[in-house]
Design an enzyme around this catalytic site. Structure first.
Site, PDB file in Angstrom:
ATOM      1  N   THR A 116       0.426  -1.193   0.085  1.00 39.09           N
ATOM      2  CA  THR A 116      -0.126   0.286  -0.169  1.00 39.09           C
ATOM      3  C   THR A 116       0.719   1.419   0.132  1.00 39.09           C
ATOM      4  O   THR A 116       1.756   1.553   0.251  1.00 39.09           O
ATOM      5  CB  THR A 116      -0.805  -0.268   1.445  1.00 39.09           C
ATOM      6  OG1 THR A 116      -1.856   1.140   1.540  1.00 39.09           O
ATOM      7  CG2 THR A 116      -0.685  -0.049   2.825  1.00 39.09           C
ATOM      8  N   TYR A 141      -1.547  -0.161  10.460  1.00 35.51           N
ATOM      9  CA  TYR A 141      -1.697  -0.309   8.611  1.00 35.51           C
ATOM     10  C   TYR A 141      -0.417  -0.559   7.680  1.00 35.51           C
ATOM     11  O   TYR A 141      -0.466  -1.934   7.534  1.00 35.51           O
ATOM     12  CB  TYR A 141      -3.320  -0.140   8.150  1.00 35.51           C
ATOM     13  CG  TYR A 141      -3.547  -0.360   6.510  1.00 35.51           C
ATOM     14  CD1 TYR A 141      -3.490  -1.789   7.017  1.00 35.51           C
ATOM     15  CD2 TYR A 141      -3.161   0.721   5.652  1.00 35.51           C
ATOM     16  CE1 TYR A 141      -3.545  -2.498   4.811  1.00 35.51           C
ATOM     17  CE2 TYR A 141      -3.727   0.122   4.862  1.00 35.51           C
ATOM     18  CZ  TYR A 141      -4.222  -1.151   4.090  1.00 35.51           C
ATOM     19  OH  TYR A 141      -3.640  -2.463   3.084  1.00 35.51           O
TER      20      TYR A 141
HETATM   21  C1  UD1 Z   1      -6.571   4.118   1.061  1.00 37.91           C
HETATM   22  C2  UD1 Z   1      -7.003   2.334   1.397  1.00 37.91           C
HETATM   23  C3  UD1 Z   1      -5.855   2.058   2.092  1.00 37.91           C
HETATM   24  C4  UD1 Z   1      -4.321   1.988   0.825  1.00 37.91           C
HETATM   25  C5  UD1 Z   1      -4.592   3.923   1.021  1.00 37.91           C
HETATM   26  C6  UD1 Z   1      -3.155   4.014   0.081  1.00 37.91           C
HETATM   27  C7  UD1 Z   1      -9.030   1.214   2.972  1.00 37.91           C
HETATM   28  C8  UD1 Z   1     -10.301   0.933   3.450  1.00 37.91           C
HETATM   29  N1  UD1 Z   1      -7.855   2.055   3.077  1.00 37.91           N
HETATM   30  O1  UD1 Z   1      -6.539   5.094   2.516  1.00 37.91           O
HETATM   31  O2  UD1 Z   1      -5.315   0.282   2.487  1.00 37.91           O
HETATM   32  O3  UD1 Z   1      -3.001   2.031   2.616  1.00 37.91           O
HETATM   33  O4  UD1 Z   1      -6.135   4.243   0.064  1.00 37.91           O
HETATM   34  O5  UD1 Z   1      -3.781   5.252  -0.830  1.00 37.91           O
HETATM   35  O6  UD1 Z   1      -8.748   0.300   1.490  1.00 37.91           O
HETATM   36  N2  UD1 Z   1     -12.445  11.217   2.866  1.00 37.91           N
HETATM   37  C9  UD1 Z   1     -13.455  11.612   3.356  1.00 37.91           C
HETATM   38  N3  UD1 Z   1     -14.508  11.453   3.832  1.00 37.91           N
HETATM   39  C10 UD1 Z   1     -14.612   9.809   3.864  1.00 37.91           C
HETATM   40  C11 UD1 Z   1     -13.744   8.940   3.585  1.00 37.91           C
HETATM   41  C12 UD1 Z   1     -12.252   9.646   3.482  1.00 37.91           C
HETATM   42  O7  UD1 Z   1     -13.105  13.011   3.419  1.00 37.91           O
HETATM   43  O8  UD1 Z   1     -15.766   9.371   4.310  1.00 37.91           O
HETATM   44  C13 UD1 Z   1     -10.656  11.395   3.004  1.00 37.91           C
HETATM   45  C14 UD1 Z   1     -10.011  11.023   3.335  1.00 37.91           C
HETATM   46  O9  UD1 Z   1      -9.511  11.862   4.713  1.00 37.91           O
HETATM   47  C15 UD1 Z   1      -8.464  11.243   2.411  1.00 37.91           C
HETATM   48  C16 UD1 Z   1      -9.542  10.529   1.378  1.00 37.91           C
HETATM   49  O10 UD1 Z   1     -10.980  11.324   1.274  1.00 37.91           O
HETATM   50  O11 UD1 Z   1      -8.260  12.190   2.528  1.00 37.91           O
HETATM   51  C17 UD1 Z   1      -9.211   9.347   0.847  1.00 37.91           C
HETATM   52  O12 UD1 Z   1      -9.148   8.526   1.719  1.00 37.91           O
HETATM   53  P1  UD1 Z   1      -9.942   6.600   1.726  1.00 37.91           P
HETATM   54  O13 UD1 Z   1     -10.938   6.289   0.845  1.00 37.91           O
HETATM   55  O14 UD1 Z   1     -10.635   6.322   3.443  1.00 37.91           O
HETATM   56  O15 UD1 Z   1      -8.765   5.611   1.394  1.00 37.91           O
HETATM   57  P2  UD1 Z   1      -7.373   6.132   2.046  1.00 37.91           P
HETATM   58  O16 UD1 Z   1      -7.315   6.504   3.799  1.00 37.91           O
HETATM   59  O17 UD1 Z   1      -6.399   7.013   1.484  1.00 37.91           O
END
Ligand code: UD1
Length: 325
Positions: A116, A141
């Site tokens: 990752t 993680y």
């Molecule tokens: C995901 C992966 C992680 C991997 C990473 C690689 C999963 C569960 N997570 O994490 O395993 O290591 O990509 O880059 O597979 N956000 C919001 N609101 C939400 C959800 C997310 O604002 O409800 C924002 C987060 O703060 C972040 C972005 O969206 O800035 C992406 O978040 P998310 O889709 O959760 O992925 P990662 O945390 O990057």
């Protein structure tokens, strides 16, 4: 080839199994179905069990004369790992060690490992991350995966097994045929959650952090379509089969999009804009993760097909409207 896919009933694993099946490989899926779905396994045989179960794994490796192992089975939720690190080290790191030990005994030749981008931590706030960048995970993680990367590297250095480690950036989207997609309960991934809001399954999207050092203050990620990521595994296997040396590579498009960009892309596909609530930063989240994909393209010959944010969001939305499980 005879291939064992651990975690093959999960979101990414099931897309890989579909492409391996279409390419004519014999597949055994080992999945405990805690997060995976029986119906997501479109090809091969599904065995319900744990990757840490040495006896079961050895039976499969010997009984089915396995040539290659593709190892997905892991927990992947950053905030969960912050709250329960030992669970992550047990399930991700210790089980990878146990699996490697079984592979060693059974003489498995090829190993593909899901790693990752989160292991780069807060390395940069602009530009692209190449594989030689210092790794410095900021959540358990990431550490659990980095330790597995290192075990695999060290093991293969002195044994007759070659590996490809793929450092995934942000996986999203669903099978363009609509057969498989992400249905994990309590999903936390941005595009998945946003599509749940758009289809009325959640009230609103919580936007975590608006004060990051990025142009619009929200986190930037390199979103990659799950079918392109799946193709990277099939290509990596061909690369190893053709005598390729062990390799570590990023898997992303090399393009960064902010949380607000994602919301905009989704809103362009729906009648009414989704409700968004701004929140403080989520613990463990880096500001910026964008891949330099040079190595995977050059060495493995990977050619993405769905490198477009709107396409990625659209396939997620289609699945959310019509999930098959
Ligand atoms: C995901 C992966 C992680 C991997 C990473 C690689 C999963 C569960 N997570 O994490 O395993 O290591 O990509 O880059 O597979 N956000 C919001 N609101 C939400 C959800 C997310 O604002 O409800 C924002 C987060 O703060 C972040 C972005 O969206 O800035 C992406 O978040 P998310 O889709 O959760 O992925 P990662 O945390 O990057």
């Amino acid at each position: 080839m005879n291939i064992l896919v651990t975690g093959g009933a999960g979101y990414i694993g099931s897309h890989v199994v579909k492409q391996l099946g279409q390419a004519g490989h014999n597949i055994i899926v080992l999945d405990n179905l805690i997060k995976g779905f029986r119906n997501a396994v479109l090809y091969g045989e599904l065995i319900v069990g744990n990757t840490g179960d040495k006896k079961l794994v050895e039976q499969i490796l010997y009984g089915d004369k396995i040539d290659a192992v593709i190892h997905f089975a892991a927990f992947t939720v950053v905030p969960e790992s912050v709250n329960d690190p030992l669970m992550y080290y047990a399930n991700n790191t210790c089980n990878t060690r146990s699996l490697l030990k079984c592979c060693a005994k059974a003489g498995v030749k090829y190993f593909i490992f899901s790693s990752t981008a989160t292991i780069y931590g807060n390395a940069i706030t602009s530009g692209k991350l190449s594989e030689d960048r210092t790794v410095s995970p900021i959540n358990p993680y990431g550490t659990s995966k980095l330790m597995s990367e290192w075990m695999l590297r060290d093991y293969c250095a002195v044994n007759d097994m070659n590996y490809v480690t793929l450092r995934y950036f942000n996986v999203a989207g669903a099978d363009p045929d609509g057969e498989i997609g992400q249905s994990t309960p309590g999903a936390t991934l941005l595009i998945k959650v946003a599509c749940e809001v758009a289809t009325g399954k959640r009230d609103k999207l919580k936007l975590f952090g608006t004060d990051y050092p990025t142009p619009d203050g929200t986190g930037i990620r390199d979103y990659i379509h799950v079918s392109d990521l799946a193709k990277a595994h099939v290509d990596a296997l061909d690369y190893l089969k053709n005598g390729g040396e062990s390799l570590l590579c990023n898997c992303g498009y090399g393009k960064g999009y902010s949380v607000r960009d994602v919301i905009k892309a989704l809103n362009s596909l729906v009648d009414k804009p989704i409700e968004v609530e701004e929140q403080p930063r989520r613990e463990g989240d880096p500001a910026y993760l964008v891949a330099d994909p040079k190595i995977i393209k050059k060495k493995i010959g990977w050619k993405p097909e769905y490198d477009n944010l709107k396409t990625i969001v659209k396939t997620s939305l289609e699945w959310e409207k019509n999930p098959k499980y």
